[in-house]
Design an enzyme around this catalytic site. Structure first.
Site, PDB file in Angstrom:
ATOM      1  N   ARG A 220      -2.591   1.959   8.630  1.00  0.00           N
ATOM      2  CA  ARG A 220      -3.084   0.869   9.481  1.00  0.00           C
ATOM      3  C   ARG A 220      -2.308  -0.435   9.327  1.00  0.00           C
ATOM      4  O   ARG A 220      -1.906  -1.053  10.323  1.00  0.00           O
ATOM      5  CB  ARG A 220      -4.567   0.537   9.168  1.00  0.00           C
ATOM      6  CG  ARG A 220      -5.564   1.376   9.893  1.00  0.00           C
ATOM      7  CD  ARG A 220      -6.767   1.568   9.023  1.00  0.00           C
ATOM      8  NE  ARG A 220      -6.350   2.341   7.874  1.00  0.00           N
ATOM      9  CZ  ARG A 220      -6.293   3.677   7.882  1.00  0.00           C
ATOM     10  NH1 ARG A 220      -6.686   4.344   8.904  1.00  0.00           N
ATOM     11  NH2 ARG A 220      -5.850   4.333   6.817  1.00  0.00           N
ATOM     12  N   THR A 221      -2.121  -0.874   8.099  1.00  0.00           N
ATOM     13  CA  THR A 221      -1.572  -2.219   7.922  1.00  0.00           C
ATOM     14  C   THR A 221      -0.139  -2.283   8.431  1.00  0.00           C
ATOM     15  O   THR A 221       0.221  -3.181   9.204  1.00  0.00           O
ATOM     16  CB  THR A 221      -1.672  -2.650   6.448  1.00  0.00           C
ATOM     17  OG1 THR A 221      -3.000  -2.384   5.996  1.00  0.00           O
ATOM     18  CG2 THR A 221      -1.374  -4.119   6.282  1.00  0.00           C
TER      19      THR A 221
ATOM     20  N   LYS B   3      16.525   1.802  -6.934  1.00  0.00           N
ATOM     21  CA  LYS B   3      17.679   1.648  -7.844  1.00  0.00           C
ATOM     22  C   LYS B   3      17.444   0.519  -8.835  1.00  0.00           C
ATOM     23  O   LYS B   3      18.351   0.140  -9.570  1.00  0.00           O
ATOM     24  CB  LYS B   3      18.938   1.341  -7.029  1.00  0.00           C
ATOM     25  CG  LYS B   3      19.299   2.390  -5.999  1.00  0.00           C
ATOM     26  CD  LYS B   3      20.551   1.951  -5.246  1.00  0.00           C
ATOM     27  CE  LYS B   3      20.499   2.348  -3.804  1.00  0.00           C
ATOM     28  NZ  LYS B   3      21.488   1.635  -2.990  1.00  0.00           N
TER      29      LYS B   3
ATOM     30  N   ARG C 145       3.699  -5.014   1.238  1.00  0.00           N
ATOM     31  CA  ARG C 145       2.688  -4.345   0.401  1.00  0.00           C
ATOM     32  C   ARG C 145       3.380  -3.847  -0.854  1.00  0.00           C
ATOM     33  O   ARG C 145       4.488  -3.306  -0.790  1.00  0.00           O
ATOM     34  CB  ARG C 145       2.048  -3.176   1.141  1.00  0.00           C
ATOM     35  CG  ARG C 145       1.166  -2.332   0.216  1.00  0.00           C
ATOM     36  CD  ARG C 145       0.324  -1.345   0.956  1.00  0.00           C
ATOM     37  NE  ARG C 145      -0.702  -2.007   1.738  1.00  0.00           N
ATOM     38  CZ  ARG C 145      -1.680  -1.351   2.365  1.00  0.00           C
ATOM     39  NH1 ARG C 145      -1.753  -0.042   2.286  1.00  0.00           N
ATOM     40  NH2 ARG C 145      -2.578  -2.001   3.056  1.00  0.00           N
TER      41      ARG C 145
ATOM     42  N   HIS D 180      -6.026  -8.531  -0.216  1.00  0.00           N
ATOM     43  CA  HIS D 180      -5.547  -7.942   1.050  1.00  0.00           C
ATOM     44  C   HIS D 180      -6.028  -8.889   2.162  1.00  0.00           C
ATOM     45  O   HIS D 180      -6.930  -8.567   2.930  1.00  0.00           O
ATOM     46  CB  HIS D 180      -6.140  -6.539   1.206  1.00  0.00           C
ATOM     47  CG  HIS D 180      -5.507  -5.696   2.269  1.00  0.00           C
ATOM     48  ND1 HIS D 180      -4.636  -6.191   3.228  1.00  0.00           N
ATOM     49  CD2 HIS D 180      -5.622  -4.361   2.521  1.00  0.00           C
ATOM     50  CE1 HIS D 180      -4.262  -5.188   4.021  1.00  0.00           C
ATOM     51  NE2 HIS D 180      -4.835  -4.081   3.614  1.00  0.00           N
TER      52      HIS D 180
END
Ligand code: CP
Length: 307
Positions: free
Chosen positions: A51-52, A80, A101, A129
């Protein structure tokens, strides 16, 4: 540079302005269709999302802009060993705004301190959030017509549920809010939020393990998933995962105008049969998330002087 790392970064007036702009976008989509023409959003997702990430990307496309995307840690130079700071400096060379995120709490804050473009926290570990909170607030506003004088029950994993932490923080600004915290003992709301947010703002709250006992009081029921990825051992997760499963029979004593929210994804905590109940608002919440993210992108690009 204006960023959104914590819902506290927005004043109450700004939250209400974002809700108003989102409402206008829903009513008049054509007005906004080219407003971000030539601008680029970078979505940097180092943790899974449906969703986000997709709502941010859909939001930018609906504003006429473009998107650059890192959809997993493994597909970027983070694999890396590149630092969040260097990633932010690099992406600032390519994009106009970042939505990030990350599994580490505070990573979007570090990115914002090293970026020359606005950074939006799209979820950091078990912490915050804030854009889910904007989606939740727009949903409550559209369903109830107010953000004050509501009894809101939060049910499930209140310890690791970052959407719960951010929404409690936002609701604590409003008068007449009563919070009911429904969770197993092991998944209670962290004590720092009880003290620094609820008690500090004089918000009436009580804790229980019994959803059925409190159901008749609730105007909003905010269900949550038990956050498997934040548990240290699988045994505890398996023991707690089905603590609360909302089924039609459990709604017998609920208010006729209860609104059932869930940030999603759901695993087992809301029976699919509830989806047909007019009180189920969680898929409306998904759509509202796109509109409020459109409003946020527009606001931050304007404040950065990019638009
Ligand atoms: N609500 C939410 O954050 O969903 P995703 O994890 O799918 O983005």
């Amino acid at each position: 540079m204006r960023n959104l790392i914590d819902i506290k970064d927005l004043s109450t007036e700004e939250i209400e302005e974002l809700i108003a702009v989102a409402e206008d976008m829903i009513a008049n989509p054509k007005k906004y269709a080219e407003i971000c023409h030539g601008k680029k959003l970078a979505t940097l997702f180092f943790e899974p999302s449906t969703r986000t990430r997709l709502s941010f990307e859909a939001a930018m496309y609906e504003l006429g802009g473009n998107v650059l995307s890192v959809s997993s840690a493994g597909s970027s130079s983070a694999a890396k060993g590149e630092s969040v700071a260097d990633t932010a400096k690099t992406v600032s060379c390519y994009a106009d705004i970042i939505a990030m995120r990350h599994p580490k709490e505070g990573a979007p804050l570090v990115a914002s301190m090293n970026s020359t473009i606005p950074v939006i926290n799209a979820g950091d570990g078990g912490h915050n959030h804030p854009t889910q909170t904007l989606a939740d607030l727009l949903t409550i506003w559209r369903e109830k017509g107010r953000l004050e004088n509501l009894t809101v029950g939060f049910c499930g994993d209140l310890k690791f549920g970052r959407t719960v932490h951010s929404l409690i923080s936002a609701l604590s600004r409003y008068s007449g809010i009563k919070i009911v915290l429904i969770s197993p003992e092991e998944l209670k709301l962290p004590s720092y939020i009880q003290k620094d947010v609820l008690a500090a703002n004089g918000i009436e709250f009580h804790q229980t393990t019994d959803l059925l006992e409190v159901m008749p009081q609730l105007d909003i029921l905010y269900m949550t998933r038990v956050q498997r990825e934040r548990f240290f051992n699988e045994e505890d997760y398996l023991r707690l995962k089905d603590s609360y499963i909302l089924t039609p029979d459990k709604l017998k004593t609920a208010k006729a105008d209860l609104s059932i929210l869930h940030p999603l994804p759901r695993v087992n905590e809301i029976a699919v049969a509830i989806d047909e109940d007019p009180r189920a608002c969680y898929f409306k919440q998904v759509l509202n998330g796109k509109y409020v993210r459109m409003a946020l992108i527009l606001k931050l690009l304007k404040e950065a002087g990019t638009l």
